[in-house]
Scaffold this active site. Structure first.
Site, short mmCIF file in Angstrom:
data_model
loop_
_atom_site.label_atom_id
_atom_site.label_comp_id
_atom_site.label_asym_id
_atom_site.label_seq_id
_atom_site.Cartn_x
_atom_site.Cartn_y
_atom_site.Cartn_z
N GLY A 297 0.83 -1.19 0.00
CA GLY A 297 0.00 0.00 0.00
C GLY A 297 0.86 1.23 0.00
N GLY A 298 0.23 2.37 0.22
CA GLY A 298 0.97 3.63 0.20
C GLY A 298 1.93 3.74 1.35
N MET A 299 1.67 3.07 2.47
CA MET A 299 2.50 3.22 3.65
C MET A 299 3.14 1.92 4.08
SD MET A 299 1.35 4.71 7.36
CE MET A 299 0.18 3.38 7.56
N GLY A 300 2.50 0.80 3.82
CA GLY A 300 2.99 -0.45 4.37
C GLY A 300 3.11 -1.56 3.36
N VAL B 207 2.59 -5.81 3.30
CA VAL B 207 1.96 -6.90 4.03
C VAL B 207 2.58 -8.21 3.57
CG1 VAL B 207 -0.20 -8.05 4.60
CG2 VAL B 207 -0.18 -5.59 4.23
N LYS C 2 2.16 -6.66 8.77
CA LYS C 2 2.29 -5.41 8.05
C LYS C 2 3.45 -4.62 8.63
CE LYS C 2 -0.40 -1.52 6.24
NZ LYS C 2 -1.75 -0.97 6.08
N ASP D 198 -11.77 5.31 5.08
CA ASP D 198 -11.26 4.91 3.76
C ASP D 198 -11.93 3.61 3.32
OD1 ASP D 198 -9.79 5.12 1.43
OD2 ASP D 198 -8.04 4.09 2.25
#
Length: 766
Positions: free
Chosen positions: A163-166, A168, A183, A276
């Site tokens: 994702g944008g930050m993490g 998994v 994550k 979100d």
């Protein structure tokens, strides 16, 4: 200066086009890179450099998992592994760093936060997410760490997604011998303070929630300098991938969103907003059970745990609420999540979001200012109840949406069970107002912001401007039509009657015959329970005319046609009774009229003035004909009947069935307490053959009026007045000259004119 301005404009265009490219990647609408470049030939070379820069980073792939198809690409910011000197930096990274920063700067400029970085950037990139892992497992000469990788009790096996930050990972937790999802922050040990705070916001928010439809968080913390949290591993695929294959049947869509709504209500009840919600954050396991995940933008309602500012549009554009699209993150409530649930339901049935723009910015503007399309305008086979549910979720104003996610889940459950849903579609008036609000000139006058005015409203505005020249003619035509409508006689005239044996029935029958003879319109008299029954049915449009007692003539829609006759309160006592005065009524069972009758209302007013409550003198409801029987088990010794003087019912009781009238000596006092009553005397000649003394019997009475609705057509009222007063007139009717002297009554306009003409004629004759 001109050259600088042109260069700046060119850069702005490039940024906007590249953002459009990222958005197309996000929604899966991009067919191929070459097709996109061919659409923008003037910027093709610069766009290709940006795309190639992202591809160039892909050379730093992990040795142990380079061929693993489950690894997801990334075009986000570059994170160098720790313990690496500046001299070791690859020159290719340095040469492209500024170009890659354009992508992240664009995301920040638009203010979408994780929406662009996680979706538009994260799913179409080439950097191996395993670069976030420490250097400990790297072998000499490898470009990245190898999997499996040990992280404390967890053994990371493969990448599940980015994702944008993490990032998994699928991992095995050794102590409990189970598969979990782990994550980690994608930027590893170089993560900034805000990034770490947001990462733990997600972990803590999800950890508070224990629900079968929410991915459970097991543990979070830090290992070897890396922030992580472990959570339930859900096999299957997310709803976004399911919808890529086509829309779902209505029932399956309702089941999925119902379960998601129940999970979100659980989160809301514990002070957590998701912020979100989108199909990509709804996982569906092989058994069909849904699981809500990714609380990366979660916010606690009991404290400001959000790491975004109030001016940032937080969420995914297609599924965010209008207040989010406007950047009012501080105004986001549980209603915002309910909007997103409605957008997801729309998408599951149509396979597309409710509002779509050509660019991210255009999408945000449409979400903020334009109403979504009706569900069945996109999928005509959708159920009408689901269309109502979706519309309520997608209301622009939060207060107009479902009050809670549980209310939404309950309505979806009613739909699935074949029950009536609680949501109601917008009224026709509300739909018209909203539609007119999008007309450009109306929006300009009212100060309403619009984006991309629909063609229907533009055509309407052009038509209105053209019709301005003929507007006076249209108004004149409308007035003529209204006048004709008012002057149209009904095709059938229904007149209310009353109780058997009463004057209401007799007067209504005589009026019906005369009116039908005069107008040739069929007339019908319908028996009723009396005054209040007549009033309710007249208001409901079941009668055109109805006799009503004065106590019930009120309200804005009722109008008096004519005063009919006076009604007297007859206090009747059996001849063999020991009742000699009104004081003797105390403790006696008293027969009164049925509920809904004016007689019952008048009797109650008299008994109230005499301080005879129902507990002191019980009321007995029985047909008036029963009073003429001699069986003591079905009769009573006293009765109060408010009816026109000289009625057949009272005549028979006085002359044939051994009843007599009891006077009410203090009629004036009763009238003062109840202004609709007045003191009067029943004379001996009113009931010939009875035992009424020559001086008469003192009592109180009221007036019966013929009443209509305010909208009654003028010809009907005019014909009714002539039928009442012209020869042969109805016996016992209040004379027209006397009726003309009444003041303060809410006469129908034709009646008022009729009586005014009578008074004028009388004045002229003198």
């Amino acid at each position: 200066m001109v050259e600088d301005l042109m260069a700046q404009s060119n850069e702005d265009d490039l940024d906007e086009i590249f953002a459009l490219y990222l958005s197309a990647c996000d929604t899966g609408e991009l067919t191929s890179r070459d097709d996109f470049l061919n659409q923008h030939p003037e910027h093709a070379d610069q766009l290709r450099e940006l795309m190639d820069a992202a591809d160039l980073i892909g050379t730093f792939s992990m040795a142990g998992s380079a061929s693993d198809e489950s690894s997801q690409p990334w075009t986000g910011p570059i994170t160098l592994p720790p313990n690496r000197s500046d001299n070791d930096e690859d020159p290719r990274l340095a040469s492209t760093a500024s170009q890659i920063d354009v992508q992240t700067d664009m995301a920040d400029t638009i203010g979408i936060g994780s929406a662009l970085s996680a979706d538009a950037l994260g799913e179409h990139s080439n950097v191996d997410p395993n670069l976030t892992l420490p250097m400990a497992n790297r072998s000499q000469g490898d470009s990245g760490p190898s999997l499996p990788y040990d992280l404390g009790d967890y053994q990371l096996l493969k990448v599940l997604g980015v994702g944008g930050m993490g990032v998994v990972y699928l991992a095995k937790q050794r102590d409990l011998d189970r598969l979990v999802a782990v994550k980690m922050i994608r930027s590893g040990m170089l993560a900034g303070q805000d990034e770490v705070k947001r990462f733990y916001t997600e972990a803590k928010a999800a950890a508070k929630l224990k629900h079968p439809n929410i991915v459970a968080v097991h543990q979070f913390g830090r290992r070897a300098g890396h922030h992580f949290f472990s959570m339930q591993y859900v096999e299957g695929e997310d709803l976004q991938k399911v919808l890529a294959k086509g829309p779902l049947p209505s029932r399956r869509a309702a089941e999925i969103v119902r379960d998601v709504a129940q999970a979100i209500h659980h989160a809301h009840s514990r002070g957590v907003l998701h912020r979100d919600l989108k199909p990509g954050n709804v996982l569906i396991d092989p058994s069909g059970q849904v699981h809500v995940t990714d609380f990366g933008l979660a916010k606690h309602t009991d404290a400001d745990s959000s790491v975004t500012g109030s001016g940032a549009a937080v969420g995914t554009p297609h599924y965010m609420a209008p207040e989010q699209a406007l950047g009012h993150s501080d105004r986001v409530t549980h209603h915002s999540d309910i909007y997103s649930l409605g957008a997801i339901l729309f998408a599951t049935i149509t396979s597309r979001p409710p509002i779509v723009g050509d660019t991210v910015m255009q999408t945000l503007l449409k979400v903020a200012h334009q109403p979504p399309p009706a569900l069945r305008s996109v999928n005509p086979e959708a159920d009408s109840d689901l269309e109502v549910i979706v519309a309520k979720c997608l209301e622009k104003q939060p207060k107009d949406r479902y009050k809670t996610a549980k209310n939404l889940a309950d309505d979806l459950n009613r739909f699935l069970c074949g029950q009536t849903i609680h949501a109601r579609s917008r009224s026709r008036a509300r739909k018209v107002i909203d539609w007119f609000g999008q007309v450009p000139v109306v929006a300009a006058v009212t100060g309403r912001q619009t984006s991309g005015t629909p063609i229907g409203q533009r055509r309407f505005q052009n038509g209105i401007l053209s019709a301005t020249l003929v507007l006076p003619l249209l108004l004149l035509g409308g007035l003529v039509w209204q006048q004709r409508a008012n002057n149209a006689m009904p095709t059938r005239i229904r007149i209310a009657g009353g109780l058997p044996g009463g004057l209401y029935n007799r007067v209504s029958e005589q009026l019906s015959k005369t009116l039908q003879s005069r107008t040739s319109v069929p007339c019908e008299v319908v028996p009723t329970n009396g005054t209040w029954d007549n009033r309710e049915r007249l208001l409901a449009g079941k009668f055109e005319l109805a006799p009503i007692q004065a106590t019930a003539v009120n309200g804005e829609t009722l109008r008096v046609v004519a005063p009919l006759f006076y009604e007297a309160v007859h206090v009747l006592i059996r001849d063999d009774s020991e009742i000699d005065s009104v004081e003797d009524l105390s403790g006696q069972r008293i027969a009164v009229g049925p509920h809904g009758s004016g007689s019952r209302r008048a009797a109650e007013m008299v008994l109230e003035s005499l301080a005879l409550s129902e507990s002191v003198s019980p009321r007995v409801e029985m047909p008036w004909d029963t009073l003429q029987e001699t069986n003591p088990e079905v009769s009573t010794e006293a009765a109060i009947i408010c009816i026109g003087v000289g009625s057949d019912l009272v005549t028979r009781m006085l002359t044939e069935h051994h009843w007599h009238l009891l006077p009410l000596p203090d009629g004036v006092s009763i009238a003062l307490q109840h202004p609709t009553l007045h003191a009067m005397t029943i004379t001996a000649d009113a009931y010939s053959g009875s035992s009424i003394p020559p001086a008469g019997v003192h009592t109180v009475g009221t007036t019966a009026f013929l009443v209509c609705r305010d909208s009654a057509p003028d010809p009907l009222i005019e014909s009714t007045l002539h039928s009442l007063y012209e020869e042969p007139s109805i016996a016992g009717l209040i004379p027209a000259r006397q009726a003309a002297e009444w003041q303060g009554l809410a006469f129908h306009r034709i009646s008022r004119r009729y009586y005014d003409d009578l008074e004028a004629a009388a004045a002229n004759s003198q």
